[in-house]
Design an enzyme around this catalytic site. Structure first.
Site, PDB file in Angstrom:
ATOM      1  N   CYS A   1      26.021 -10.434  13.704  1.00 37.43           N
ATOM      2  CA  CYS A   1      26.517  -9.375  12.829  1.00 37.43           C
ATOM      3  C   CYS A   1      27.014 -10.108  11.589  1.00 37.43           C
ATOM      4  O   CYS A   1      27.679 -11.147  11.712  1.00 37.43           O
ATOM      5  CB  CYS A   1      27.658  -8.620  13.507  1.00 37.43           C
ATOM      6  SG  CYS A   1      28.551  -7.498  12.405  1.00 37.43           S
TER       7      CYS A   1
ATOM      8  N   CYS B   1      22.466  -6.722   7.233  1.00 34.85           N
ATOM      9  CA  CYS B   1      23.219  -6.036   8.278  1.00 34.85           C
ATOM     10  C   CYS B   1      22.331  -6.036   9.510  1.00 34.85           C
ATOM     11  O   CYS B   1      21.208  -5.521   9.469  1.00 34.85           O
ATOM     12  CB  CYS B   1      23.519  -4.607   7.835  1.00 34.85           C
ATOM     13  SG  CYS B   1      24.281  -3.595   9.109  1.00 34.85           S
TER      14      CYS B   1
ATOM     15  N   HIS C   1      29.278  -9.607   9.665  1.00 36.76           N
ATOM     16  CA  HIS C   1      30.747  -9.711   9.540  1.00 36.76           C
ATOM     17  C   HIS C   1      31.304 -10.905  10.327  1.00 36.76           C
ATOM     18  O   HIS C   1      32.382 -11.389  10.030  1.00 36.76           O
ATOM     19  CB  HIS C   1      31.430  -8.450  10.070  1.00 36.76           C
ATOM     20  CG  HIS C   1      31.361  -7.271   9.134  1.00 36.76           C
ATOM     21  ND1 HIS C   1      30.188  -6.635   8.830  1.00 36.76           N
ATOM     22  CD2 HIS C   1      32.333  -6.627   8.436  1.00 36.76           C
ATOM     23  CE1 HIS C   1      30.443  -5.632   7.992  1.00 36.76           C
ATOM     24  NE2 HIS C   1      31.730  -5.606   7.740  1.00 36.76           N
TER      25      HIS C   1
ATOM     26  N   ASP D   1      24.740  -3.970   2.989  1.00 43.29           N
ATOM     27  CA  ASP D   1      25.400  -4.040   4.295  1.00 43.29           C
ATOM     28  C   ASP D   1      26.304  -2.816   4.404  1.00 43.29           C
ATOM     29  O   ASP D   1      26.530  -2.103   3.417  1.00 43.29           O
ATOM     30  CB  ASP D   1      26.230  -5.335   4.406  1.00 43.29           C
ATOM     31  CG  ASP D   1      26.934  -5.456   5.758  1.00 43.29           C
ATOM     32  OD1 ASP D   1      26.320  -5.076   6.783  1.00 43.29           O
ATOM     33  OD2 ASP D   1      28.089  -5.893   5.805  1.00 43.29           O
TER      34      ASP D   1
END
Ligand code: DGL
Length: 269
Positions: free
Chosen positions: A186, A75, A188, A11
């Site tokens: 995403c 990712c 994150h 990622d």
């Protein structure tokens, strides 16, 4: 089909640790090597050409120098920009995070109204829209780019009034579109799951790719030592601090792999 003994995951930074955690839980005996490209994060605000180059460099390094026998692109921005070229060039199976998230969302929605929160690059690529429409041509997809979420996650600033206020702005179009299912597009964003859920307020399905992806890896995972190596392209100490938190276990000492080592490959295989 041979079993995977050593799975490479990468990622742009710490976000993919959410995928790594799910993958390790699903494949406890498998060896993993995770690379977080913290020297070059964020990917989501860069052009597809640049992200594709980074992804090819990392895939080349993991398959050659680390001898991984499967590769997970943890990712969304890199999956959106580079998955086709990685699948053409890599000598090992390559997994992306977009297809599992889209599949889970289509399976869970009752109204066919699906929201996608993602980086600018992923939104611009239309990768989620294409994949959702391949599965359900009638689905209504509303996408929102959330560029401020990645620095918040990288800073470990995932709860409290600041992420909450930012999340409120980003989810407004999804509320207006009556989405009943929202993809955290995403890797994150699962770190900000609570802020996003509180901001949406009404009950929706929040979907992330980690679980369905991990389940597909489990089908082919070998049983062995369960060793974990963590690599980062910048500041191992900083990575370690966040790693413990986001991995949900003690993060091994990260090894620094400077970006100069990730030389641009002519071709991976
Ligand atoms: N975690 C990444 C993603 O899934 C990228 C975040 C970023 O580097 O912008 O898109």
């Amino acid at each position: 089909m041979s079993a995977f003994r050593n799975i490479g995951i990468f990622d742009s930074g710490v976000g993919g640790l959410t995928v790594l955690a799910a993958a390790r839980a699903a494949c406890p005996g498998t060896q993993f090597v995770y690379l977080g490209d913290t020297a070059r994060v964020p990917y989501g605000s860069k052009s597809a050409t640049v992200v594709r180059r980074y992804a090819r460099e990392i895939a080349h390094y993991l398959t050659k120098a680390r001898a991984v026998d499967a590769l997970v692109v943890a990712c969304n921005s890199a999956s959106a920009a580079a998955i086709d070229v990685l699948r053409q060039e890599c000598p090992v199976p390559v997994y992306d995070v977009i297809a599992p998230g889209a599949g889970a969302a289509v399976a869970q929605t009752r109204t066919g109204k699906i929201g996608v929160l993602a980086t600018r690059g992923t939104v611009r690529s239309q990768a989620y829209v294409r994949e959702i429409h391949r599965l359900d041509p009638h689905a209504e997809v509303t996408q929102v780019a959330c560029p401020l979420f990645v620095p918040l996650a990288e800073e470990g600033w995932t709860t409290g009034p600041i992420p909450q206020t930012i999340a409120l702005e980003y989810v407004r179009p999804l509320i207006e579109a009556n989405c009943d299912t929202v993809i955290l597009g995403c890797t994150h964003y699962p770190l900000l799951r609570d802020a996003i859920a509180n901001a949406i307020c009404v009950e929706v399905n929040l979907v992330d790719s980690a679980q369905p992806l991990a389940a597909s890896l489990a089908d082919r995972a070998a049983t062995g030592s369960g060793r974990l190596d963590i690599l980062t392209t910048d500041d191992p100490e900083r990575f370690r601090e966040l790693g413990d938190r986001f991995l949900g276990e003690t993060c091994p000492e990260p090894e620094l792999v400077p970006i100069e080592v990730l030389a641009e490959p002519e071709a991976i295989s």
